[in-house]
Design a protein around this motif. Structure first.
Motif, PDB file in Angstrom:
ATOM      1  N   MET A  59       0.787  -1.323  -0.399  1.00  0.00           N
ATOM      2  CA  MET A  59       0.155  -0.487   0.023  1.00  0.00           C
ATOM      3  C   MET A  59       1.416   1.157  -0.077  1.00  0.00           C
ATOM      4  N   THR A  60       1.974   1.270   0.457  1.00  0.00           N
ATOM      5  CA  THR A  60       2.891   1.736   0.949  1.00  0.00           C
ATOM      6  C   THR A  60       3.218   1.973  -0.815  1.00  0.00           C
ATOM      7  N   GLU A  61       3.633   1.898  -1.771  1.00  0.00           N
ATOM      8  CA  GLU A  61       4.093   1.428  -3.141  1.00  0.00           C
ATOM      9  C   GLU A  61       3.154   2.086  -3.644  1.00  0.00           C
ATOM     10  N   VAL A  62       0.732   1.782  -3.799  1.00  0.00           N
ATOM     11  CA  VAL A  62       0.129   1.979  -4.202  1.00  0.00           C
ATOM     12  C   VAL A  62       0.122   4.022  -3.920  1.00  0.00           C
ATOM     13  N   MET A  63       0.778   4.904  -2.615  1.00  0.00           N
ATOM     14  CA  MET A  63       0.614   6.091  -1.985  1.00  0.00           C
ATOM     15  C   MET A  63       1.573   6.286  -3.041  1.00  0.00           C
ATOM     16  N   TYR A  64       2.478   6.081  -3.472  1.00  0.00           N
ATOM     17  CA  TYR A  64       3.812   6.531  -4.300  1.00  0.00           C
ATOM     18  C   TYR A  64       3.215   6.593  -5.226  1.00  0.00           C
ATOM     19  N   GLN A  65       2.730   6.133  -6.274  1.00  0.00           N
ATOM     20  CA  GLN A  65       2.300   5.748  -7.323  1.00  0.00           C
ATOM     21  C   GLN A  65       0.967   6.903  -8.096  1.00  0.00           C
ATOM     22  N   CYS A  66       0.110   6.862  -6.567  1.00  0.00           N
ATOM     23  CA  CYS A  66      -1.071   7.901  -6.475  1.00  0.00           C
ATOM     24  C   CYS A  66      -0.250   9.318  -7.241  1.00  0.00           C
ATOM     25  N   LEU A  67       0.359   9.603  -5.838  1.00  0.00           N
ATOM     26  CA  LEU A  67       1.256  10.601  -5.620  1.00  0.00           C
ATOM     27  C   LEU A  67       2.104  11.372  -7.421  1.00  0.00           C
ATOM     28  N   ALA A  68       2.307   9.948  -7.960  1.00  0.00           N
ATOM     29  CA  ALA A  68       3.246  10.205  -9.053  1.00  0.00           C
ATOM     30  C   ALA A  68       1.855  11.033 -10.427  1.00  0.00           C
ATOM     31  N   GLY A  69       0.379  10.503 -10.129  1.00  0.00           N
ATOM     32  CA  GLY A  69      -0.344  10.475 -10.773  1.00  0.00           C
ATOM     33  C   GLY A  69      -0.816   9.242 -11.535  1.00  0.00           C
ATOM     34  N   LYS A  70      -0.526   7.993 -11.237  1.00  0.00           N
ATOM     35  CA  LYS A  70      -1.425   7.017 -11.368  1.00  0.00           C
ATOM     36  C   LYS A  70      -2.803   6.810 -10.522  1.00  0.00           C
ATOM     37  N   GLY A  71      -3.372   6.735 -11.497  1.00  0.00           N
ATOM     38  CA  GLY A  71      -4.732   6.916 -10.680  1.00  0.00           C
ATOM     39  C   GLY A  71      -5.481   5.521  -9.799  1.00  0.00           C
ATOM     40  N   MET A  72      -6.617   4.927  -9.473  1.00  0.00           N
ATOM     41  CA  MET A  72      -6.844   4.679  -8.368  1.00  0.00           C
ATOM     42  C   MET A  72      -8.170   3.555  -9.129  1.00  0.00           C
TER      43      MET A  72
ATOM     44  N   ASP B  15      -8.598  -2.506  -0.260  1.00  0.00           N
ATOM     45  CA  ASP B  15      -7.434  -1.731  -0.943  1.00  0.00           C
ATOM     46  C   ASP B  15      -7.173  -0.587  -0.082  1.00  0.00           C
ATOM     47  N   LEU B  16      -8.707   0.152  -0.864  1.00  0.00           N
ATOM     48  CA  LEU B  16      -8.437   1.749  -0.395  1.00  0.00           C
ATOM     49  C   LEU B  16      -8.342   1.741   0.967  1.00  0.00           C
ATOM     50  N   ASN B  17      -9.294   0.816   1.584  1.00  0.00           N
ATOM     51  CA  ASN B  17      -9.342   0.924   3.102  1.00  0.00           C
ATOM     52  C   ASN B  17      -7.878   0.937   3.634  1.00  0.00           C
ATOM     53  N   ASP B  18      -7.197  -0.086   3.886  1.00  0.00           N
ATOM     54  CA  ASP B  18      -5.436  -0.163   3.187  1.00  0.00           C
ATOM     55  C   ASP B  18      -5.201   0.800   3.115  1.00  0.00           C
ATOM     56  N   LEU B  19      -4.879   1.711   2.279  1.00  0.00           N
ATOM     57  CA  LEU B  19      -4.303   3.046   1.988  1.00  0.00           C
ATOM     58  C   LEU B  19      -4.599   3.590   2.025  1.00  0.00           C
ATOM     59  N   GLY B  20      -5.947   3.888   2.978  1.00  0.00           N
ATOM     60  CA  GLY B  20      -6.201   5.322   3.743  1.00  0.00           C
ATOM     61  C   GLY B  20      -5.424   5.329   5.178  1.00  0.00           C
ATOM     62  N   TRP B  21      -5.106   3.874   5.604  1.00  0.00           N
ATOM     63  CA  TRP B  21      -4.819   3.602   6.852  1.00  0.00           C
ATOM     64  C   TRP B  21      -3.145   4.085   6.798  1.00  0.00           C
ATOM     65  N   VAL B  22      -2.486   3.676   6.144  1.00  0.00           N
ATOM     66  CA  VAL B  22      -1.174   4.144   5.063  1.00  0.00           C
ATOM     67  C   VAL B  22      -0.343   5.425   5.347  1.00  0.00           C
ATOM     68  N   VAL B  23      -2.003   5.994   4.777  1.00  0.00           N
ATOM     69  CA  VAL B  23      -1.724   7.875   4.281  1.00  0.00           C
ATOM     70  C   VAL B  23      -2.115   8.485   5.902  1.00  0.00           C
ATOM     71  N   ASP B  24      -3.371   8.093   6.817  1.00  0.00           N
ATOM     72  CA  ASP B  24      -3.032   8.355   8.024  1.00  0.00           C
ATOM     73  C   ASP B  24      -1.445   8.047   9.046  1.00  0.00           C
ATOM     74  N   GLN B  25      -1.110   7.112   8.969  1.00  0.00           N
ATOM     75  CA  GLN B  25      -0.239   6.799   9.353  1.00  0.00           C
ATOM     76  C   GLN B  25       1.355   7.693   8.725  1.00  0.00           C
ATOM     77  N   ASN B  26       1.109   7.737   7.801  1.00  0.00           N
ATOM     78  CA  ASN B  26       2.739   8.035   6.858  1.00  0.00           C
ATOM     79  C   ASN B  26       1.791  10.567   7.464  1.00  0.00           C
ATOM     80  N   LEU B  27       0.667  10.634   7.786  1.00  0.00           N
ATOM     81  CA  LEU B  27       0.792  11.895   7.847  1.00  0.00           C
ATOM     82  C   LEU B  27       0.611  12.032   9.568  1.00  0.00           C
ATOM     83  N   LYS B  28       0.065  11.857  10.231  1.00  0.00           N
ATOM     84  CA  LYS B  28       1.129  11.417  11.861  1.00  0.00           C
ATOM     85  C   LYS B  28       2.428  11.402  11.689  1.00  0.00           C
ATOM     86  N   GLU B  29       3.084  10.716  11.756  1.00  0.00           N
ATOM     87  CA  GLU B  29       4.937  10.229  11.494  1.00  0.00           C
ATOM     88  C   GLU B  29       5.136  12.308  10.967  1.00  0.00           C
TER      89      GLU B  29
END
Length: 240
Positions: A113-126, A133-147
């Motif tokens: 999911m971290t790799e998917v997050m970086y791909q979305c930042l690069a402009g790749k669609g979901m 997958d969306l739930n897991d991706l949201g969890w990964v994004v929240d963890q990175n924002l907290k850090e």
């Protein structure tokens, strides 16, 4: 060279099984002896085998009987508390392996999911992601924002502490104010009058060699004008 990992399974070859038995039995007896000697505990070992008529006992028959008698005097619940047979041992190994597999699967999912997050930042669609997958991706994004927020707060605290410490240092280094003493201006007439008074006092009080102290232990000796001195005491410029 490291020893190859042995597969825990029954050895079908008779000669290999017999050789393994002798080798492992010798190591087991050695370990029991070391455990009893180093830790000062009561231990015994009784090994039956199809290759010998009598079982092998460590340390001896009397010592083994004493340890077994002490074990039988314990309550039944305490006797079976840490008792392990082949079935229970295998169940413990399976439970441990399942826990490790679960932990590894979680780490792999997080990396995915971290790799998917970086791909979305690069402009790749979901478009290819499902609800899980969306739930897991949201969890990964929240963890990175907290850090990220945690690092920002740590940076702000470090900047504020450094600025306060520099202010304290600047206050400590500042020199104290210098007290200005008043300056007495005598003028030309005052200086002449002071010199004249000093000379008159010296002439009136001088009866012999006069010593004038400078305040630091040095002294100047002035000769008496009434004494008889030869010409070598004074320069010719003053006494022709």
């Amino acid at each position: 060279m490291t020893r190859k990992k042995v597969k825990l399974a029954f050895i079908t070859n008779d000669s290999a099984r017999k050789a393994t038995f002798k080798k492992r039995k010798k190591g087991l007896m050695k370990k029991v002896s070391e455990l009893s000697t180093l830790c000062g505990i009561d231990a015994c070992a009784i090994i039956y085998s199809p290759y010998e008529n009598q079982p092998e006992v460590w340390p001896n028959t009397m010592g083994a009987q004493r340890v077994l008698a002490e074990f039988k005097r314990m309550p039944e619940m305490e006797q079976s508390k840490k008792m392990v047979n082949q079935e229970s041992f295998i169940r413990q190994r399976i439970a441990k392996a399942s826990e490790q597999l679960k932990k590894q699967s979680k780490e792999n999912r997080e990396k995915e999911m971290t790799e998917v997050m970086y791909q979305c930042l690069a402009g790749k669609g979901m478009q290819n992601l499902n609800l899980g997958d969306l739930n897991d991706l949201g969890w990964v994004v929240d963890q990175n924002l907290k850090e990220i927020n945690k690092r920002i707060e740590a940076f702000k605290k470090g900047a504020s502490s450094s600025s306060s410490s520099s202010a304290l240092v600047s206050q400590a280094v500042a020199p104290p104010p210098v007290e200005q003493k008043p300056v007495v201006e005598l003028g030309l007439e005052g200086m002449q009058r002071t010199q004249t008074e000093w000379f008159n006092d010296w002439m009136n009080n001088n009866t012999s060699e006069q010593q004038i102290g400078f305040g630091h232990g040095d002294e100047m000796i002035i000769p008496n004008f009434n004494d008889n001195h030869n010409s070598s005491m004074w320069p010719n410029a003053f006494f022709p």
